[in-house]
Design a protein around this motif. Structure first.
Motif, PDB file in Angstrom:
ATOM      1  N   PHE A  21     -65.122 -63.913 -25.947  1.00 53.97           N
ATOM      2  CA  PHE A  21     -66.416 -63.245 -26.065  1.00 53.97           C
ATOM      3  C   PHE A  21     -66.346 -61.873 -25.417  1.00 53.97           C
ATOM      4  N   LEU A  22     -67.290 -61.003 -25.780  1.00 51.53           N
ATOM      5  CA  LEU A  22     -67.428 -59.752 -25.053  1.00 51.53           C
ATOM      6  C   LEU A  22     -67.970 -60.090 -23.674  1.00 51.53           C
ATOM      7  N   ASP A  23     -67.454 -59.442 -22.662  1.00 51.34           N
ATOM      8  CA  ASP A  23     -67.865 -59.714 -21.290  1.00 51.34           C
ATOM      9  C   ASP A  23     -68.988 -58.756 -20.914  1.00 51.34           C
ATOM     10  N   PRO A  24     -70.203 -59.258 -20.664  1.00 55.60           N
ATOM     11  CA  PRO A  24     -71.320 -58.372 -20.337  1.00 55.60           C
ATOM     12  C   PRO A  24     -71.201 -57.713 -18.963  1.00 55.60           C
ATOM     13  N   ARG A  25     -70.148 -58.037 -18.228  1.00 58.83           N
ATOM     14  CA  ARG A  25     -69.930 -57.434 -16.905  1.00 58.83           C
ATOM     15  C   ARG A  25     -68.856 -56.364 -16.946  1.00 58.83           C
ATOM     16  N   VAL A  26     -68.196 -56.188 -18.088  1.00 51.69           N
ATOM     17  CA  VAL A  26     -67.072 -55.262 -18.205  1.00 51.69           C
ATOM     18  C   VAL A  26     -67.337 -54.343 -19.400  1.00 51.69           C
ATOM     19  N   SER A  27     -67.368 -53.044 -19.166  1.00 48.70           N
ATOM     20  CA  SER A  27     -67.732 -52.121 -20.237  1.00 48.70           C
ATOM     21  C   SER A  27     -66.683 -52.022 -21.336  1.00 48.70           C
ATOM     22  N   ASP A  28     -65.445 -52.354 -21.034  1.00 44.83           N
ATOM     23  CA  ASP A  28     -64.359 -52.275 -22.019  1.00 44.83           C
ATOM     24  C   ASP A  28     -63.588 -53.588 -21.973  1.00 44.83           C
ATOM     25  N   THR A  29     -64.096 -54.595 -22.674  1.00 46.14           N
ATOM     26  CA  THR A  29     -63.559 -55.945 -22.584  1.00 46.14           C
ATOM     27  C   THR A  29     -62.070 -55.995 -22.894  1.00 46.14           C
ATOM     28  N   ASP A  30     -61.607 -55.255 -23.899  1.00 50.59           N
ATOM     29  CA  ASP A  30     -60.192 -55.318 -24.273  1.00 50.59           C
ATOM     30  C   ASP A  30     -59.313 -54.331 -23.501  1.00 50.59           C
ATOM     31  N   GLY A  31     -59.913 -53.473 -22.667  1.00 47.11           N
ATOM     32  CA  GLY A  31     -59.146 -52.568 -21.821  1.00 47.11           C
ATOM     33  C   GLY A  31     -58.426 -51.449 -22.563  1.00 47.11           C
ATOM     34  N   ASP A  32     -58.920 -51.060 -23.735  1.00 47.46           N
ATOM     35  CA  ASP A  32     -58.232 -50.029 -24.513  1.00 47.46           C
ATOM     36  C   ASP A  32     -58.761 -48.617 -24.278  1.00 47.46           C
ATOM     37  N   GLY A  33     -59.703 -48.472 -23.339  1.00 46.44           N
ATOM     38  CA  GLY A  33     -60.251 -47.151 -23.043  1.00 46.44           C
ATOM     39  C   GLY A  33     -61.471 -46.798 -23.871  1.00 46.44           C
ATOM     40  N   LEU A  34     -61.876 -47.696 -24.784  1.00 46.85           N
ATOM     41  CA  LEU A  34     -63.046 -47.486 -25.630  1.00 46.85           C
ATOM     42  C   LEU A  34     -64.114 -48.492 -25.220  1.00 46.85           C
ATOM     43  N   PRO A  35     -65.287 -48.038 -24.756  1.00 48.52           N
ATOM     44  CA  PRO A  35     -66.336 -48.982 -24.350  1.00 48.52           C
ATOM     45  C   PRO A  35     -66.734 -49.901 -25.504  1.00 48.52           C
ATOM     46  N   ASP A  36     -67.119 -51.114 -25.165  1.00 47.98           N
ATOM     47  CA  ASP A  36     -67.522 -52.093 -26.178  1.00 47.98           C
ATOM     48  C   ASP A  36     -68.609 -51.542 -27.101  1.00 47.98           C
ATOM     49  N   GLY A  37     -69.590 -50.852 -26.541  1.00 45.80           N
ATOM     50  CA  GLY A  37     -70.684 -50.316 -27.352  1.00 45.80           C
ATOM     51  C   GLY A  37     -70.212 -49.284 -28.351  1.00 45.80           C
ATOM     52  N   TRP A  38     -69.271 -48.440 -27.958  1.00 45.29           N
ATOM     53  CA  TRP A  38     -68.733 -47.425 -28.876  1.00 45.29           C
ATOM     54  C   TRP A  38     -67.973 -48.121 -30.000  1.00 45.29           C
ATOM     55  N   GLU A  39     -67.179 -49.127 -29.664  1.00 44.50           N
ATOM     56  CA  GLU A  39     -66.435 -49.860 -30.697  1.00 44.50           C
ATOM     57  C   GLU A  39     -67.400 -50.601 -31.625  1.00 44.50           C
ATOM     58  N   TYR A  40     -68.440 -51.197 -31.064  1.00 45.75           N
ATOM     59  CA  TYR A  40     -69.447 -51.899 -31.864  1.00 45.75           C
ATOM     60  C   TYR A  40     -70.101 -50.929 -32.850  1.00 45.75           C
ATOM     61  N   TYR A  41     -70.512 -49.772 -32.344  1.00 47.72           N
ATOM     62  CA  TYR A  41     -71.199 -48.781 -33.169  1.00 47.72           C
ATOM     63  C   TYR A  41     -70.333 -48.319 -34.343  1.00 47.72           C
ATOM     64  N   TRP A  42     -69.040 -48.132 -34.106  1.00 43.82           N
ATOM     65  CA  TRP A  42     -68.141 -47.632 -35.146  1.00 43.82           C
ATOM     66  C   TRP A  42     -67.482 -48.748 -35.954  1.00 43.82           C
ATOM     67  N   GLY A  43     -67.871 -49.990 -35.711  1.00 42.34           N
ATOM     68  CA  GLY A  43     -67.352 -51.097 -36.507  1.00 42.34           C
ATOM     69  C   GLY A  43     -65.940 -51.517 -36.131  1.00 42.34           C
ATOM     70  N   LEU A  44     -65.513 -51.188 -34.915  1.00 40.04           N
ATOM     71  CA  LEU A  44     -64.188 -51.592 -34.434  1.00 40.04           C
ATOM     72  C   LEU A  44     -64.304 -52.946 -33.744  1.00 40.04           C
ATOM     73  N   ASN A  45     -63.178 -53.514 -33.367  1.00 42.56           N
ATOM     74  CA  ASN A  45     -63.163 -54.817 -32.716  1.00 42.56           C
ATOM     75  C   ASN A  45     -63.016 -54.613 -31.204  1.00 42.56           C
ATOM     76  N   PRO A  46     -64.079 -54.901 -30.424  1.00 40.87           N
ATOM     77  CA  PRO A  46     -64.015 -54.715 -28.967  1.00 40.87           C
ATOM     78  C   PRO A  46     -63.078 -55.682 -28.244  1.00 40.87           C
TER      79      PRO A  46
END
Length: 181
Positions: A125-150
């Motif tokens: 799951f996406l971790d609501p305590r960590v802004s970049d769950t996968d640690g790739d330097g892209l915040p979850d929200g930015w990836e969500y907005y652009w249709g990427l996989n967080p």
């Protein structure tokens, strides 16, 4: 043979999510049909999910630290929190990969990334305590907005085929995604 069929069907049924939204059910009020999906605070996130992400995360920032609070199964407002400042509410992170429009109406399986698609073999799951769950330097929200996989490192890919890597697109921040809140 009948026993094998019954056991096989029990395993199959145990992998299927009920087609109803999360409800608040006291375990003592059930009639033996299986474990209920409880939501004590009625915020749309199951208690089990909130308990899995209940521990605070402490960020070490060198000369100081920051504590990001976890979820609370008894707090009906934490679903609208964005303690990790990634642009997604805790409820949006729970619902991913479904949108808020489809999370409770059209979804027919559990949220998150299925176990057969993860390296760990567990549902992720996406971790609501960590802004970049996968640690790739892209915040979850930015990836969500652009249709990427967080949940996968897609920082060195080019999602829009404009020859600019995703990480460079984010670093240039061509579009604000704060409206997701």
């Amino acid at each position: 043979l009948i026993t094998l069929l019954i056991l096989g069907s029990m395993v199959f049924v145990s992998q299927i999510r009920p087609n109803s939204p999360v409800q608040s059910v006291h375990p003592g009020d059930t009639t033996g049909e299986g474990p209920p999906i409880t939501d004590r605070d009625k915020d749309g996130m199951p208690d089990l999910h909130e308990e899995a992400f209940s521990e605070p995360v402490i960020l070490d920032l060198g000369d100081r630290s920051r504590t990001i609070p976890g979820l609370d199964a008894d707090n009906g407002t934490d679903n609208q929190s964005d303690h990790d400042y990634d642009g997604l509410t805790a409820l949006m992170e729970y619902c991913w990969p479904y949108s808020m429009d489809t999370c409770f109406d059209e979804r027919r399986s559990l949220t998150g990334k299925p176990p057969d698609l993860t390296e760990s073999g567990l549902r992720e799951f996406l971790d609501p305590r960590v802004s970049d769950t996968d640690g790739d330097g892209l915040p979850d929200g930015w990836e969500y907005y652009w249709g990427l996989n967080p949940l996968i490192d897609d920082s060195l890919e080019d999602f829009d085929n404009d020859t600019i890597l995703n990480i460079d697109e984010y670093d240039n921040r061509p579009v604000s995604y704060t409206h997701l809140r």
